[in-house]
Every structure is written in structure tokens, then in C-alpha cells.
Design a protein around this motif. Structure first.
Motif, PDB file in Angstrom:
ATOM      1  N   ALA A 147       0.816  -1.216   0.000  1.00  0.00           N
ATOM      2  CA  ALA A 147       0.000   0.000   0.000  1.00  0.00           C
ATOM      3  C   ALA A 147       0.852   1.269   0.000  1.00  0.00           C
ATOM      4  O   ALA A 147       0.463   2.278  -0.580  1.00  0.00           O
ATOM      5  CB  ALA A 147      -0.934  -0.006   1.209  1.00  0.00           C
ATOM      6  N   THR A 148       2.015   1.220   0.637  1.00  0.00           N
ATOM      7  CA  THR A 148       2.880   2.407   0.616  1.00  0.00           C
ATOM      8  C   THR A 148       3.273   2.732  -0.829  1.00  0.00           C
ATOM      9  O   THR A 148       3.172   3.891  -1.268  1.00  0.00           O
ATOM     10  CB  THR A 148       4.144   2.177   1.464  1.00  0.00           C
ATOM     11  OG1 THR A 148       3.729   1.884   2.805  1.00  0.00           O
ATOM     12  CG2 THR A 148       5.049   3.392   1.465  1.00  0.00           C
ATOM     13  N   ALA A 149       3.698   1.711  -1.552  1.00  0.00           N
ATOM     14  CA  ALA A 149       4.071   1.919  -2.954  1.00  0.00           C
ATOM     15  C   ALA A 149       2.864   2.414  -3.754  1.00  0.00           C
ATOM     16  O   ALA A 149       2.995   3.284  -4.621  1.00  0.00           O
ATOM     17  CB  ALA A 149       4.615   0.625  -3.552  1.00  0.00           C
ATOM     18  N   VAL A 282      -7.692   7.515  -2.952  1.00  0.00           N
ATOM     19  CA  VAL A 282      -8.219   6.809  -1.777  1.00  0.00           C
ATOM     20  C   VAL A 282      -7.190   5.837  -1.256  1.00  0.00           C
ATOM     21  O   VAL A 282      -6.712   4.976  -2.008  1.00  0.00           O
ATOM     22  CB  VAL A 282      -9.471   5.965  -2.131  1.00  0.00           C
ATOM     23  CG1 VAL A 282     -10.070   5.362  -0.873  1.00  0.00           C
ATOM     24  CG2 VAL A 282     -10.492   6.787  -2.852  1.00  0.00           C
ATOM     25  N   ASP A 283      -6.824   5.955   0.015  1.00  0.00           N
ATOM     26  CA  ASP A 283      -6.016   4.914   0.643  1.00  0.00           C
ATOM     27  C   ASP A 283      -6.987   3.898   1.226  1.00  0.00           C
ATOM     28  O   ASP A 283      -7.494   4.054   2.332  1.00  0.00           O
ATOM     29  CB  ASP A 283      -5.104   5.493   1.725  1.00  0.00           C
ATOM     30  CG  ASP A 283      -4.207   4.411   2.326  1.00  0.00           C
ATOM     31  OD1 ASP A 283      -4.421   3.219   2.003  1.00  0.00           O
ATOM     32  OD2 ASP A 283      -3.315   4.748   3.123  1.00  0.00           O
ATOM     33  N   GLY A 284      -7.228   2.857   0.440  1.00  0.00           N
ATOM     34  CA  GLY A 284      -8.177   1.821   0.865  1.00  0.00           C
ATOM     35  C   GLY A 284      -7.469   0.536   1.230  1.00  0.00           C
ATOM     36  O   GLY A 284      -8.056  -0.540   1.103  1.00  0.00           O
ATOM     37  N   HIS A 320      -1.207  -8.007   0.612  1.00  0.00           N
ATOM     38  CA  HIS A 320      -0.657  -8.849   1.685  1.00  0.00           C
ATOM     39  C   HIS A 320      -1.391  -8.671   3.013  1.00  0.00           C
ATOM     40  O   HIS A 320      -1.046  -9.309   3.997  1.00  0.00           O
ATOM     41  CB  HIS A 320       0.849  -8.658   1.837  1.00  0.00           C
ATOM     42  CG  HIS A 320       1.308  -7.245   1.900  1.00  0.00           C
ATOM     43  ND1 HIS A 320       2.395  -6.775   1.218  1.00  0.00           N
ATOM     44  CD2 HIS A 320       0.820  -6.174   2.567  1.00  0.00           C
ATOM     45  CE1 HIS A 320       2.578  -5.488   1.469  1.00  0.00           C
ATOM     46  NE2 HIS A 320       1.627  -5.093   2.281  1.00  0.00           N
ATOM     47  N   LYS A 321      -2.382  -7.814   3.059  1.00  0.00           N
ATOM     48  CA  LYS A 321      -3.226  -7.754   4.265  1.00  0.00           C
ATOM     49  C   LYS A 321      -4.454  -8.650   4.057  1.00  0.00           C
ATOM     50  O   LYS A 321      -4.352  -9.850   4.146  1.00  0.00           O
ATOM     51  CB  LYS A 321      -3.612  -6.308   4.569  1.00  0.00           C
ATOM     52  CG  LYS A 321      -2.406  -5.485   5.041  1.00  0.00           C
ATOM     53  CD  LYS A 321      -2.767  -4.044   5.308  1.00  0.00           C
ATOM     54  CE  LYS A 321      -1.514  -3.280   5.767  1.00  0.00           C
ATOM     55  NZ  LYS A 321      -1.758  -1.838   5.766  1.00  0.00           N
ATOM     56  N   LEU A 322      -5.595  -8.066   3.744  1.00  0.00           N
ATOM     57  CA  LEU A 322      -6.819  -8.879   3.765  1.00  0.00           C
ATOM     58  C   LEU A 322      -6.911  -9.930   2.663  1.00  0.00           C
ATOM     59  O   LEU A 322      -7.618 -10.931   2.822  1.00  0.00           O
ATOM     60  CB  LEU A 322      -8.060  -7.970   3.729  1.00  0.00           C
ATOM     61  CG  LEU A 322      -8.223  -7.084   4.966  1.00  0.00           C
ATOM     62  CD1 LEU A 322      -9.554  -6.356   4.947  1.00  0.00           C
ATOM     63  CD2 LEU A 322      -8.094  -7.889   6.246  1.00  0.00           C
TER      64      LEU A 322
HETATM   65  C1  LIG Z   1      -0.931  -0.884   5.992  1.00  0.00           C
HETATM   66  C2  LIG Z   1      -1.386   0.382   5.448  1.00  0.00           C
HETATM   67  C3  LIG Z   1      -0.563   1.146   4.614  1.00  0.00           C
HETATM   68  C4  LIG Z   1       0.859   0.745   4.302  1.00  0.00           C
HETATM   69  O1  LIG Z   1       0.838  -0.445   3.617  1.00  0.00           O
HETATM   70  P1  LIG Z   1       2.095  -1.364   3.368  1.00  0.00           P
HETATM   71  O2  LIG Z   1       1.497  -2.484   2.602  1.00  0.00           O
HETATM   72  O3  LIG Z   1       2.612  -1.737   4.708  1.00  0.00           O
HETATM   73  O4  LIG Z   1       3.073  -0.605   2.573  1.00  0.00           O
HETATM   74  C5  LIG Z   1      -1.088   2.294   4.087  1.00  0.00           C
HETATM   75  N1  LIG Z   1      -2.326   2.695   4.382  1.00  0.00           N
HETATM   76  C6  LIG Z   1      -3.137   2.001   5.201  1.00  0.00           C
HETATM   77  C7  LIG Z   1      -4.509   2.510   5.490  1.00  0.00           C
HETATM   78  C8  LIG Z   1      -2.692   0.807   5.757  1.00  0.00           C
HETATM   79  O5  LIG Z   1      -3.488   0.108   6.562  1.00  0.00           O
END
Ligand SMILES: *Cc1c(COP(=O)(O)O)cnc(C)c1O
Length: 505
Positions: A147-149, A282-284, A320-322
Motif C-alpha cells: 500500500a505504501t508503494a 483513496v487509501d483503501g 498482503h493484508k486482507l
Molecule cells: C498498511 C497500510 C498502509 C501501508 O501499507 P504497506 O502495505 O505496509 O506498505 C497504508 N495505508 C493504510 C490505510 C494501511 O493500513
């Protein structure tokens, strides 16, 4: 040679077993002694064995016996609730091993030589489908490392868009650079307007030359710091000589809260962005997955929060999260492949050209890396095998556990559910549960006391000036009943100052 990795029936059997036996009592953290022991086995410069090489078997033994016991349980345990880490679905782990075995370099689209870029393209389309983003609408898209990238891509594309349109002709930020583009366009400042932003947004702002100081928090209230103040947003957009990106949090990393309440608010933000020539990112990372929940009433509020998300210009999704694929995997979507190309094109590299024109762009011209891993394959494998319904069931299971824990905390005499008086457990709770101990002394040491049990791992954070605990459920392995029981016993034991033993649950 026998190839176990590619033996369909053996793998099928193994994967089925693993998939059907998720929840586990693996420790969430290694014993401190294992960590210290592992450290003493690492090569030290100046010693005789340093870089001397050894039999492969000895390296395997070293990793199995020394290093693995000193790793945390975020992949293996169903009760590692720190950060938001996700787990690894067995099919994703298998596909990831295939990726390493086949070592494809997914950078140039060479459809006559490898299917990898086409699979990546299809995996992105399937991700968009899972998230109900609309068929064929988000043609600017790529797999990232996380998500950072993806946030870096979002701000880079936004910066490109808001300045290119002010430059009005052939000129682009990609060619001129930010400084020359701003001077030429008469822009004195680029600001990123947000609320409850993840720290990586500031990092992204620094990377793309806007600066961490460009990120401005426009909170609606101190009680709900994740909500975007639309009045303040318009006032900031109106400033003359300033170009703006709007970064919408969906959701906020501590509370899980969403910056915008419903489709009407999303519509308002779109209207403002159009009026003032802003870009909406959007940071989703995890919150966008609320769009993959099924239609049941219990998820109505969550679905409402993200319903208008398709009005944005770009979207960050974490894999790599949900989605429960291994690191590193994220996705990025925007409507316009052209804007990505404007930023990321490799010019004058004839040896990297794809040959025939295609609707599938070469990944190297739309993202950060040139050479890149076939990281689309584990995501493709999850989407292919779980499908919409399977994945929605996994998500529900996670939501159910988070809601069970939230109800327990809300009703507990020892703990306080945060944000105070805000969240309705039955409507608002998605993956994260934020709480603190009512007893101030206990609250100071709460995270350590919980994590010392090695059967539950949570993160510490701070909320409204006080220490708080954040429990984030993101592993496919969780069992909403069994793991809840363990969590409840641990929280009770910690509050009552008793030792906890997993055998007594
Ligand atoms: C985890 C997260 C990030 C960063 O994501 P990475 O995959 O660790 O780079 C950015 N925004 C939100 C809302 C997150 O939960």
C-alpha cells in the motif's frame, strides 16, 4: 526428477487439509531465549567460518533450527492481531513458491513469449471485480509491493494530473520535474488534503517531491479525527495559486473509521475536486475490502461508507493484508493508463519495447520497478480458488471475530471500547478493535501483559492522548468462536492479574 511442488494430486490433498484446519495455537511470538539463541548463530565477520560456505543441508538445518524458531507467528498463528498483517492462504503460498520456481520477470509485455503479463492483467481485472469497481473502468492499474508503494503511485499520478492540466499543452511534470512545472504553471504550492491519514501518505508525499509538510489534516472533530471536514476542504481548495490532491482514508488505521460517511459525501468531494481541479486518491489498503462483503444487513453501514469510492481518481489496495497473499503485494488503480505512463515511462530503451501494440501496457512503463516479480500469481490463485463467495466468507469470519471481541470489551467492567461512545459494534466494526483498560496503572502496561502470554499479540497505539490497544483481525485463519474464547480469557486474566494458560480455555 520428481517435482513435488507441481504434483497436482499431492498438492491438492495438502492444500485441502491446510485450508480446512485453519485456527491454530501456534505461539504469536517466539520465546525471548529463542531470539537470543538465534542471534548467536548468525555469521560474524572475522571468524573462520564467515563466508566460507557449507553444504546446502547445513544451511537448511541452520534456517530450520535456528532462524525459524526466532520468527514471530504472524503467518502461523490465528491470534497475531498486531498492525494489520494478513496471513497467507495455502493456495497463495503454493503459488508464491511457483513464482520463485519459474522466476518470470514481469516487466515487458511479451505475449508471444510468456503469459505472465496477461495473467497479471486478468488478476487486476478480477481484483476490480471482487471490489465491485465496475467492469473495464479502471484500466490504469498495476501490482505494487504494497500500500505504501500504491500511495506513492497515487500521489505521483495526482501531482502529474493537477499540474499537467494547468500547463495546458504538451508539457508534463514527468518531463519538466515538479519545480519547473510549478514555476511554469504559476503554482506556488501543492497540498495533500486528508484526514486520519496513514503515515505512509506523508512518506509518499516526500518521495514524490511534495514534502511531508504538504500533508494537511482537515479533521471534522477531535472525537472523530478520521472524518474529513468538507467545509475546511473547500476553504483549502479555494486558495489561489495552490494545486491540491485529496487523500481519502478508507479506513483509518487505529479506529478503522472511514473519512466519508456515504455516497452523498463522496459526491460532494468529487464536485469540489472537479471545481478546483484536484485529484482524489483513496487509501483503501484494507478498508476497500468492505466492498467485497456480502449483502447482509450487518454490513450495510460498512458498504455505505465505501459505496462512493468509485468516484475517486485513484485507489490503493493492499494484497498482503486482507487478501492473505504473502509479502510483497499491493495493487493500484486509476482510470487513466495515460497518466501512469506520463509519470513512469522509460524513454529511449529500444531493447525494452514490447513490439506489437497491445491493450496490455508493459508494467515497467506504468509503475516503479523495471524488473519485477510475478507477484500477481498468488493473488490470481486466491481470486481463482476462493471466488467472490469464498472470499466474502473469509472476510465475514474476520469481521465476526472483531465484533465478538468489540462486544466483549464494550460489556466488560475492566475495559473501555474506543472511540468512546462512537462505534456501534453491530454496524461499524470491520477489522480493528480499539480499547483501553479502565484502570490507569493497568493501561500503562496492558500491551506488554497481553503479549507476554504469547497466545495473543496486539499493537499499542495512542488515542485521545492516552495509551490504547489496537487489535486488528486480518488473517484468514481466525475462528470467530474459538479464537474469541481465548482472547476473552486472556483479557480477563490480565485484568484480574492472573496467569493465563491456554490449557484452561
Ligand atoms: C498498511 C497500510 C498502509 C501501508 O501499507 P504497506 O502495505 O505496509 O506498505 C497504508 N495505508 C493504510 C490505510 C494501511 O493500513
Amino acid at each position: 526428477m520428481e517435482d513435488r511442488l507441481l504434483d497436482i494430486s499431492a498438492q491438492g490433498l495438502r492444500l485441502t487439509q491446510q485450508r480446512n484446519q485453519p485456527s491454530s495455537d501456534e505461539p504469536t511470538l517466539p520465546a525471548p531465549a529463542a531470539l537470543r539463541a538465534a542471534e548467536t548463530t548468525l555469521p560474524v565477520p572475522g571468524t573462520s567460518s564467515y563466508l566460507a560456505g557449507c553444504a546446502q543441508e547445513d544451511t537448511v538445518r541452520h534456517i530450520v533450527e535456528d532462524i525459524i524458531p526466532a520468527l514471530n507467528g504472524q503467518g502461523l498463528s490465528s491470534r497475531y492481531f498486531g498492525f494489520v498483517t494478513g496471513g497467507v492462504l495455502p493456495i497463495a503460498e503454493w503459488a508464491d513458491n511457483v513464482v520463485s520456481r519459474m522466476d518470470q520477470n514481469v516487466q515487458v509485455h511479451l505475449p508471444g513469449q510468456t503469459i505472465s503479463t496477461t495473467v497479471e492483467h486478468v488478476a487486476l481485472e478480477m481484483t476490480a471485480g471482487l471490489l465491485r469497481l465496475g467492469d473495464g473502468a479502471w484500466m490504469g492499474r498495476t501490482f505494487t509491493t504494497g500500500a505504501t508503494a500504491s500511495n506513492v503511485l497515487g500521489l505521483a499520478c495526482g501531482r502529474e494530473h493537477v499540474l499537467n492540466r494547468r500547463l495546458g499543452g504538451e508539457d508534463t511534470v514527468g518531463e519538466l520535474g515538479v519545480l519547473a512545472a510549478c514555476l511554469k504553471a504559476g503554482v506556488s504550492e501543492i497540498q495533500v488534503l486528508t484526514s486520519g491519514a496513514h503515515s505512509s501518505l506523508s512518506k509518499a508525499a516526500s518521495v514524490v517531491g511534495l514534502g511531508r509538510g504538504s500533508v494537511k489534516e482537515l479533521r471534522r472533530s477531535a472525537d472523530k479525527p478520521w472524518e474529513l471536514d468538507l467545509g475546511a476542504l473547500e476553504a483549502a481548495l479555494r486558495k489561489p495559486g495552490v494545486a491540491s490532491l485529496i487523500a481519502v482514508s478508507a479506513g483509518e488505521v487505529n479506529s478503522g473509521g472511514f473519512a466519508l460517511k456515504d455516497v452523498a459525501e463522496w459526491g460532494k468531494v468529487r464536485e469540489l475536486a472537479d471545481k478546483y481541479g484536484a485529484w482524489i486518491h483513496v487509501d483503501g489498503a484494507f478498508g476497500v475490502f468492505a466492498r467485497a462483503l456480502d449483502e447482509r444487513e450487518a454490513y450495510k453501514t460498512l458498504r455505505e461508507r465505501v459505496e462512493g469510492l468509485t468516484l475517486a481518481d485513484s485507489i490503493t489496495v493492499d494484497g498482503h493484508k486482507l487478501l492473505n497473499v504473502p509479502y510483497d503485494c499491493g495493487m493500484f488503480f486509476t482510470r487513466s493508463p495515460a497518466i501512469m505512463q506520463s509519470v513512469f515511462t522509460n524513454p529511449n530503451a529500444a531493447y525494452l519495447s514490447a513490439g506489437a501494440p497491445s491493450s496490455i501496457p508493459s508494467p515497467l512503463n506504468i509503475g516503479l520497478e523495471n524488473s519485477r516479480r510475478f507477484r500477481a500469481l498468488p493473488a490470481y490463485a486466491v481470486l481463482h480458488s476462493e471466488g467472490r463467495t469464498g472470499f466474502a466468507t473469509l472476510l465475514s469470519n474476520m469481521v465476526q471475530l472483531a465484533r465478538n471481541v468489540a462486544s466483549f470489551v464494550r460489556d466488560s467492567e475492566h475495559y473501555l471500547l474506543l472511540p468512546e461512545g462512537e462505534a456501534s459494534v453491530d454496524d461499524d466494526i470491520f477489522m480493528t478493535v480499539l480499547f483501553r483498560a479502565k484502570d490507569a496503572a493497568l493501561n500503562q502496561v496492558l500491551v506488554d501483559k497481553i503479549n507476554q502470554t504469547r497466545q495473543l499479540y496486539v499493537s499499542g497505539t495512542s488515542w485521545a492522548g492516552e495509551k490504547a490497544v489496537r487489535l486488528a483481525v486480518s488473517n484468514w485463519k481466525v475462528d470467530a468462536e474459538k479464537d474469541f474464547k481465548v482472547v476473552a480469557s486472556i483479557l480477563t486474566a490480565v485484568a484480574e492479574g492472573r496467569e493465563f494458560s491456554i490449557d484452561n480455555v
